[in-house]
Design a protein around this motif. Structure first.
Motif, PDB file in Angstrom:
ATOM      1  N   ASN A  28      50.810  45.174  40.508  1.00 37.99           N
ATOM      2  CA  ASN A  28      51.512  45.094  42.049  1.00 37.99           C
ATOM      3  C   ASN A  28      52.863  43.997  41.185  1.00 37.99           C
ATOM      4  O   ASN A  28      51.833  43.311  41.821  1.00 37.99           O
ATOM      5  CB  ASN A  28      50.929  44.498  43.100  1.00 37.99           C
ATOM      6  N   PHE A  29      53.710  44.341  41.681  1.00 39.65           N
ATOM      7  CA  PHE A  29      54.646  42.665  41.454  1.00 39.65           C
ATOM      8  C   PHE A  29      55.676  42.790  42.765  1.00 39.65           C
ATOM      9  O   PHE A  29      56.035  43.224  43.338  1.00 39.65           O
ATOM     10  CB  PHE A  29      55.992  43.309  40.674  1.00 39.65           C
ATOM     11  N   TYR A  30      56.056  41.308  42.986  1.00 43.03           N
ATOM     12  CA  TYR A  30      56.029  40.218  43.716  1.00 43.03           C
ATOM     13  C   TYR A  30      57.707  39.962  43.271  1.00 43.03           C
ATOM     14  O   TYR A  30      58.300  39.533  42.875  1.00 43.03           O
ATOM     15  CB  TYR A  30      55.834  39.448  44.869  1.00 43.03           C
ATOM     16  N   TYR A  31      58.895  40.249  44.307  1.00 38.84           N
ATOM     17  CA  TYR A  31      60.314  40.056  43.967  1.00 38.84           C
ATOM     18  C   TYR A  31      60.714  39.420  45.383  1.00 38.84           C
ATOM     19  O   TYR A  31      61.863  38.875  45.229  1.00 38.84           O
ATOM     20  CB  TYR A  31      60.724  41.153  44.300  1.00 38.84           C
ATOM     21  N   GLY A  32      59.757  38.466  46.200  1.00 41.42           N
ATOM     22  CA  GLY A  32      59.878  37.875  47.184  1.00 41.42           C
ATOM     23  C   GLY A  32      60.646  36.562  46.893  1.00 41.42           C
ATOM     24  O   GLY A  32      60.949  35.866  46.121  1.00 41.42           O
ATOM     25  N   GLU A  33      60.767  35.853  47.744  1.00 41.44           N
ATOM     26  CA  GLU A  33      61.017  34.274  47.620  1.00 41.44           C
ATOM     27  C   GLU A  33      59.870  33.428  46.865  1.00 41.44           C
ATOM     28  O   GLU A  33      58.457  33.705  47.162  1.00 41.44           O
ATOM     29  CB  GLU A  33      61.162  33.037  49.152  1.00 41.44           C
ATOM     30  N   TRP A  34      60.249  32.727  45.181  1.00 38.80           N
ATOM     31  CA  TRP A  34      58.697  31.827  45.233  1.00 38.80           C
ATOM     32  C   TRP A  34      58.006  31.390  46.674  1.00 38.80           C
ATOM     33  O   TRP A  34      56.695  30.988  46.170  1.00 38.80           O
ATOM     34  CB  TRP A  34      59.383  30.938  44.354  1.00 38.80           C
ATOM     35  N   LYS A  35      58.689  30.466  47.373  1.00 32.18           N
ATOM     36  CA  LYS A  35      57.796  30.046  48.218  1.00 32.18           C
ATOM     37  C   LYS A  35      56.761  30.843  48.885  1.00 32.18           C
ATOM     38  O   LYS A  35      55.247  30.873  49.129  1.00 32.18           O
ATOM     39  CB  LYS A  35      58.546  29.020  49.727  1.00 32.18           C
ATOM     40  N   GLU A  36      56.926  32.475  49.438  1.00 31.76           N
ATOM     41  CA  GLU A  36      55.975  33.126  49.978  1.00 31.76           C
ATOM     42  C   GLU A  36      55.368  33.331  48.467  1.00 31.76           C
ATOM     43  O   GLU A  36      54.295  33.846  49.072  1.00 31.76           O
ATOM     44  CB  GLU A  36      57.194  34.945  49.976  1.00 31.76           C
ATOM     45  N   VAL A  37      55.300  33.354  47.395  1.00 32.52           N
ATOM     46  CA  VAL A  37      54.463  34.280  46.377  1.00 32.52           C
ATOM     47  C   VAL A  37      53.566  32.529  46.404  1.00 32.52           C
ATOM     48  O   VAL A  37      52.580  33.113  45.688  1.00 32.52           O
ATOM     49  CB  VAL A  37      54.970  34.069  44.858  1.00 32.52           C
ATOM     50  N   ALA A  38      53.585  31.566  46.091  1.00 35.76           N
ATOM     51  CA  ALA A  38      53.077  30.055  45.759  1.00 35.76           C
ATOM     52  C   ALA A  38      52.362  30.295  46.864  1.00 35.76           C
ATOM     53  O   ALA A  38      51.170  30.575  46.901  1.00 35.76           O
ATOM     54  CB  ALA A  38      53.867  29.095  45.997  1.00 35.76           C
ATOM     55  N   ASP A  39      52.602  30.766  48.805  1.00 37.96           N
ATOM     56  CA  ASP A  39      51.481  30.755  49.648  1.00 37.96           C
ATOM     57  C   ASP A  39      50.830  31.819  49.093  1.00 37.96           C
ATOM     58  O   ASP A  39      49.377  32.064  49.593  1.00 37.96           O
ATOM     59  CB  ASP A  39      52.451  31.007  50.551  1.00 37.96           C
ATOM     60  N   LYS A  40      50.504  33.149  49.489  1.00 40.40           N
ATOM     61  CA  LYS A  40      50.152  34.157  48.668  1.00 40.40           C
ATOM     62  C   LYS A  40      48.742  33.935  47.897  1.00 40.40           C
ATOM     63  O   LYS A  40      48.093  33.932  48.018  1.00 40.40           O
ATOM     64  CB  LYS A  40      50.635  35.446  47.737  1.00 40.40           C
ATOM     65  N   ALA A  41      49.464  33.244  46.644  1.00 36.49           N
ATOM     66  CA  ALA A  41      48.498  32.822  45.593  1.00 36.49           C
ATOM     67  C   ALA A  41      47.488  31.401  46.317  1.00 36.49           C
ATOM     68  O   ALA A  41      46.748  31.502  45.496  1.00 36.49           O
ATOM     69  CB  ALA A  41      49.890  32.129  44.315  1.00 36.49           C
ATOM     70  N   GLN A  42      48.235  30.695  47.208  1.00 32.76           N
ATOM     71  CA  GLN A  42      47.207  29.863  47.622  1.00 32.76           C
ATOM     72  C   GLN A  42      46.008  30.041  48.460  1.00 32.76           C
ATOM     73  O   GLN A  42      44.884  30.002  48.400  1.00 32.76           O
ATOM     74  CB  GLN A  42      47.811  28.782  48.588  1.00 32.76           C
ATOM     75  N   ASN A  43      46.067  31.372  49.286  1.00 31.70           N
ATOM     76  CA  ASN A  43      45.850  31.603  50.702  1.00 31.70           C
ATOM     77  C   ASN A  43      44.454  32.705  49.392  1.00 31.70           C
ATOM     78  O   ASN A  43      43.314  32.121  49.944  1.00 31.70           O
ATOM     79  CB  ASN A  43      46.260  32.946  50.579  1.00 31.70           C
ATOM     80  N   GLU A  44      45.074  33.298  48.672  1.00 27.41           N
ATOM     81  CA  GLU A  44      44.283  34.692  47.482  1.00 27.41           C
ATOM     82  C   GLU A  44      43.064  33.865  46.560  1.00 27.41           C
ATOM     83  O   GLU A  44      42.231  34.140  45.966  1.00 27.41           O
ATOM     84  CB  GLU A  44      44.508  35.071  46.809  1.00 27.41           C
ATOM     85  N   ASN A  45      44.015  31.876  46.282  1.00 26.82           N
ATOM     86  CA  ASN A  45      43.112  31.435  45.175  1.00 26.82           C
ATOM     87  C   ASN A  45      43.290  31.756  44.495  1.00 26.82           C
ATOM     88  O   ASN A  45      42.544  32.062  43.180  1.00 26.82           O
ATOM     89  CB  ASN A  45      41.881  31.587  45.385  1.00 26.82           C
ATOM     90  N   LYS A  46      44.719  32.331  43.605  1.00 26.10           N
ATOM     91  CA  LYS A  46      44.900  32.571  42.521  1.00 26.10           C
ATOM     92  C   LYS A  46      45.979  32.218  41.381  1.00 26.10           C
ATOM     93  O   LYS A  46      46.944  31.181  41.901  1.00 26.10           O
ATOM     94  CB  LYS A  46      45.164  34.914  42.411  1.00 26.10           C
ATOM     95  N   TYR A 110      52.690  31.260  33.710  1.00 25.51           N
ATOM     96  CA  TYR A 110      51.409  31.578  34.312  1.00 25.51           C
ATOM     97  C   TYR A 110      52.014  29.466  35.041  1.00 25.51           C
ATOM     98  O   TYR A 110      51.711  29.107  34.601  1.00 25.51           O
ATOM     99  CB  TYR A 110      49.892  31.716  33.721  1.00 25.51           C
ATOM    100  N   PHE A 111      51.534  30.235  36.695  1.00 20.21           N
ATOM    101  CA  PHE A 111      51.669  28.624  37.863  1.00 20.21           C
ATOM    102  C   PHE A 111      49.893  28.986  38.097  1.00 20.21           C
ATOM    103  O   PHE A 111      49.763  29.595  38.357  1.00 20.21           O
ATOM    104  CB  PHE A 111      53.342  28.833  38.249  1.00 20.21           C
ATOM    105  N   LYS A 112      49.792  27.411  38.322  1.00 14.86           N
ATOM    106  CA  LYS A 112      49.119  27.211  39.073  1.00 14.86           C
ATOM    107  C   LYS A 112      49.949  27.634  40.967  1.00 14.86           C
ATOM    108  O   LYS A 112      51.114  27.485  40.875  1.00 14.86           O
ATOM    109  CB  LYS A 112      48.386  25.291  39.863  1.00 14.86           C
ATOM    110  N   PRO A 113      49.153  27.771  41.677  1.00 14.10           N
ATOM    111  CA  PRO A 113      49.715  27.819  43.236  1.00 14.10           C
ATOM    112  C   PRO A 113      50.651  26.497  43.427  1.00 14.10           C
ATOM    113  O   PRO A 113      51.744  26.889  44.288  1.00 14.10           O
ATOM    114  CB  PRO A 113      48.817  27.975  44.484  1.00 14.10           C
ATOM    115  N   ASN A 114      50.185  25.847  43.075  1.00 15.85           N
ATOM    116  CA  ASN A 114      51.262  24.376  43.391  1.00 15.85           C
ATOM    117  C   ASN A 114      52.732  24.493  42.399  1.00 15.85           C
ATOM    118  O   ASN A 114      53.156  23.800  42.880  1.00 15.85           O
ATOM    119  CB  ASN A 114      51.136  23.417  43.359  1.00 15.85           C
ATOM    120  N   GLY A 115      53.006  25.216  41.641  1.00 16.23           N
ATOM    121  CA  GLY A 115      54.034  25.328  40.669  1.00 16.23           C
ATOM    122  C   GLY A 115      53.938  24.335  39.719  1.00 16.23           C
ATOM    123  O   GLY A 115      54.800  24.774  39.102  1.00 16.23           O
ATOM    124  N   GLU A 116      52.790  24.367  39.384  1.00 16.72           N
ATOM    125  CA  GLU A 116      52.517  23.361  38.591  1.00 16.72           C
ATOM    126  C   GLU A 116      52.163  24.662  36.361  1.00 16.72           C
ATOM    127  O   GLU A 116      51.669  25.436  36.814  1.00 16.72           O
ATOM    128  CB  GLU A 116      51.416  22.531  37.381  1.00 16.72           C
TER     129      GLU A 116
END
Length: 143
Positions: A28-46, A110-116
């Protein structure tokens, strides 16, 4: 009678094909905005995995057809990562290319949810290489 048997056989084959496709696992690849992806990663701790590619890139197409379509890769990546695609053929992603100094395709980041940024690799990988790389990133973040 022969027609009936052939018809029933065709129906059965179609049902098996539909069931087989329904059980297919895809990455499953996401194609939306980076903020949406980062929020999803933060919420799912991924961790965020980014496939940077271009429409004109043959090795990128190989990664899609061989590596990203593999059931084991898809299962692993979907479970532990938020997967994101960046198409450098589209002008809206040129900022991403500049920001992360992308000079070779495919680029796998590969990034941390904070963009690092955690890790950046370039070039086409085979299935064991790619899975090994993803597992190393995951283990490095667990420590």
């Amino acid at each position: 009678m022969n027609y009936l048997i052939k018809t029933l056989l065709n129906i059965a084959l179609c049902c098996f094909a539909i069931i087989g496709n329904a059980q297919e696992i895809t990455l499953n690849f996401y194609y939306g905005e980076w903020k949406e992806v980062a929020d999803k990663a933060q919420n799912e701790n991924k961790i965020i995995f980014v496939d940077v590619y271009a429409d004109y890139c043959p090795p990128c197409k190989t990664m899609d057809k061989v590596v990203f379509s593999d059931r084991g890769v898809a299962t692993f990546q979907n479970e532990y990562f938020v997967n994101y695609k960046v198409n450098l053929s589209k002008s809206e992603f040129q900022y991403f290319q500049s920001l992360h100094n992308i000079s070779e395709l495919p680029s796998l980041l590969y990034f941390k949810p904070n963009g690092e940024l955690i890790r950046k690799e370039t070039g086409c990988k085979d299935i064991p290489e790619f899975l090994g790389m993803s597992k190393q990133v995951l283990l490095s973040q667990a420590e």
